[in-house]
Design an enzyme around this catalytic site. Sequence first.
Site, PDB file in Angstrom:
ATOM      1  N   TRP A  49       0.823  -1.213   0.000  1.00 30.92           N
ATOM      2  CA  TRP A  49       0.000   0.000   0.000  1.00 30.92           C
ATOM      3  C   TRP A  49       0.857   1.263   0.000  1.00 30.92           C
ATOM      4  O   TRP A  49       1.903   1.293   0.640  1.00 30.92           O
ATOM      5  CB  TRP A  49      -0.865  -0.022   1.262  1.00 30.92           C
ATOM      6  N   ASN A  58       0.159   5.716   0.463  1.00 32.71           N
ATOM      7  CA  ASN A  58      -0.654   6.945   0.435  1.00 32.71           C
ATOM      8  C   ASN A  58       0.266   8.165   0.492  1.00 32.71           C
ATOM      9  O   ASN A  58       1.260   8.160  -0.258  1.00 32.71           O
ATOM     10  CB  ASN A  58      -1.794   6.924   1.475  1.00 32.71           C
ATOM     11  N   ASP A  59      -0.014   9.165   1.313  1.00 33.72           N
ATOM     12  CA  ASP A  59       0.659  10.477   1.253  1.00 33.72           C
ATOM     13  C   ASP A  59       2.094  10.479   0.723  1.00 33.72           C
ATOM     14  O   ASP A  59       2.951   9.775   1.272  1.00 33.72           O
ATOM     15  CB  ASP A  59       0.786  11.101   2.641  1.00 33.72           C
ATOM     16  N   TRP A 118      -3.997   0.242   4.169  1.00 33.95           N
ATOM     17  CA  TRP A 118      -3.434   1.156   5.152  1.00 33.95           C
ATOM     18  C   TRP A 118      -3.257   0.393   6.468  1.00 33.95           C
ATOM     19  O   TRP A 118      -4.154  -0.295   6.921  1.00 33.95           O
ATOM     20  CB  TRP A 118      -4.371   2.347   5.347  1.00 33.95           C
TER      21      TRP A 118
END
Length: 488
Positions: A39, A41-42, A68
């Site tokens: 995974w 993200n940001d 996440w």
Amino acid sequence: MHSLTAFLAFFAVFINDASNQVTNTEYRLNYHVQPEQGWANDPNGPIHWNNQYHLFYQHYPNSSSPDWSDMHWGHVVSPDLVHWKYLPIALTPDQHYDKNGCWSGSAVDDNGTLTLIYTGYVQLNSSTSWQNQNIATSKDGVTFTKYEKNPVIKTWPIDGSDNFRDPNVWKHKEIWYMVVGNQNVNNRGRVVLYKSKDLRNWGYVGVLASSETLGTMWEMPDFFELDGKFVLIVNPQNLPRDDYNYVSLQSAGYFVGDYDYETNIFKHGPYHEVDLGHDFVETRTFFDQSTNRRMIFGWMGMWDAYFPEKNDGWAGAHTIPRELHLNENGKLTMTPVAELKLLRENQIYNSRILVSEQFDTGIPLNSTELFINIPIDKLKADKAGFTFTCMQNVAAGWGQFRVYYDKKREKIVSTRIKDQREADWKGASEISLHIYVDRSSIEIFVNGGITFTSRFYVPWLPTLTLFTENGQAEVDVQAYSLKNIWKN
Ligand SMILES: *[C@@H]1O[C@H](CO)[C@@H](O)[C@H](O)[C@H]1NC(C)=O
Ligand SMILES: *[C@@H]1O[C@H](CO)[C@@H](O)[C@H](O)[C@H]1NC(C)=O
Ligand SMILES: *[C@@H]1O[C@H](CO)[C@@H](O)[C@H](O)[C@H]1NC(C)=O
Ligand SMILES: *[C@@H]1O[C@H](CO)[C@@H](O)[C@H](O)[C@H]1NC(C)=O
């Protein structure tokens, strides 16, 4: 036919790259930053350091559960903002102050030492967490050592909440400044400011900005000078939809104004969104001293998005780097960085087409740069734009991705099946779209002004179809095939 293609793709991956735990490359992106597996993200960092661009990102490196979870910092490096390669994971949650996650932060060059500033996350119980700020340093840009006296900021301001994260640090006149996302006593979003002489001892300055109406928590604050003004970007949670504003579950927005370092007063104008597409949030900017540019990366995802690539052992990706400016109306604009021209392989299309209802150009939308121009004075149709078939999620099923100019309403519209996004587009003499399409993403830059960023999923190779409604349109189309940076 399609299942045979999928089978062959699976077989090819299996033979060529047995070590990679991504099981199917069907939706893998050709030139965007994405996790090697698991995974993402940001985006975190980014920074230009020792002649290389470093981009970090929130990462859970498990292809069996690409969701996440306890966050790590993934790490990629590039000589030119275009060709990226993976480096070992930079930060792992392994200390008492970050045991449930090394959350987002930024990177600075501290007199030659690459220094990361990040949030340590510890879940205390179902309702309370400990979010604290830490530093980690590196001499070689590969291996990072956490400071022995972490956390450098142990707890949030007394009038704030335990939501206290995503530090962003910069230097001004030999002093380091840090903005952190936080909440006030009413659990509304705010940004707080700290300063330090050495990155290790921090003093609280006060609240830089806050709002009782713009969301419950401001994540990923970013504060910088741009074209003579100061810009504050925040990523508010729980900002209710207002017409075609704030349609996504979470999005990035900004304020433009003037700032006084002496008084910590930031006088700013209204809030606007950075990007109007379906999948753009959790932004990070950085200033590249070697080229004098401020650039931005966003997470090309959304917290409630459908990520069919999870079935393949990975999820999430980042936008192309974009150069930031303020236009004559004081609005933030993003344009693809010039280096992206390095991706071009061949010009595969260059024609002026008189479109009446539908015209399939046959341009493959797997790894393609497009320029589409529609002169408005010659536009006889009510709507003119382009479309391709895609899938949004299991519930919405199949449909059309459509991007068009709506002449009667003077809007630019981007619709993924039923999920419509739109913006006013008044007074322009032409629609000029600069578009980067990858295997499962599209980034649309409208006349160098507004931007729409979205993911899309099509098991087969989609092609670009031009369309009009109620009349004809003259459309100029140029297309380049773009290379795959991940294959040697
Ligand atoms: C990866 O995820 C799977 C499935 O949730 C889990 O069984 C496994 O322990 C995880 N591996 C690591 C190294 O955490
Ligand atoms: C910066 O690094 C140089 C060389 O490593 C050193 O000589 C100098 O004292 C350092 N400056 C500061 C302010 O620490
Ligand atoms: C959670 O932990 C905090 C801090 O230790 C404590 O004040 C609070 O009562 C705890 N809440 C629950 C529901 O256990
Ligand atoms: C995109 O599709 C075209 C047409 O099938 C193919 O020639 C090209 O290699 C593909 N590009 C990439 C980067 O996969």
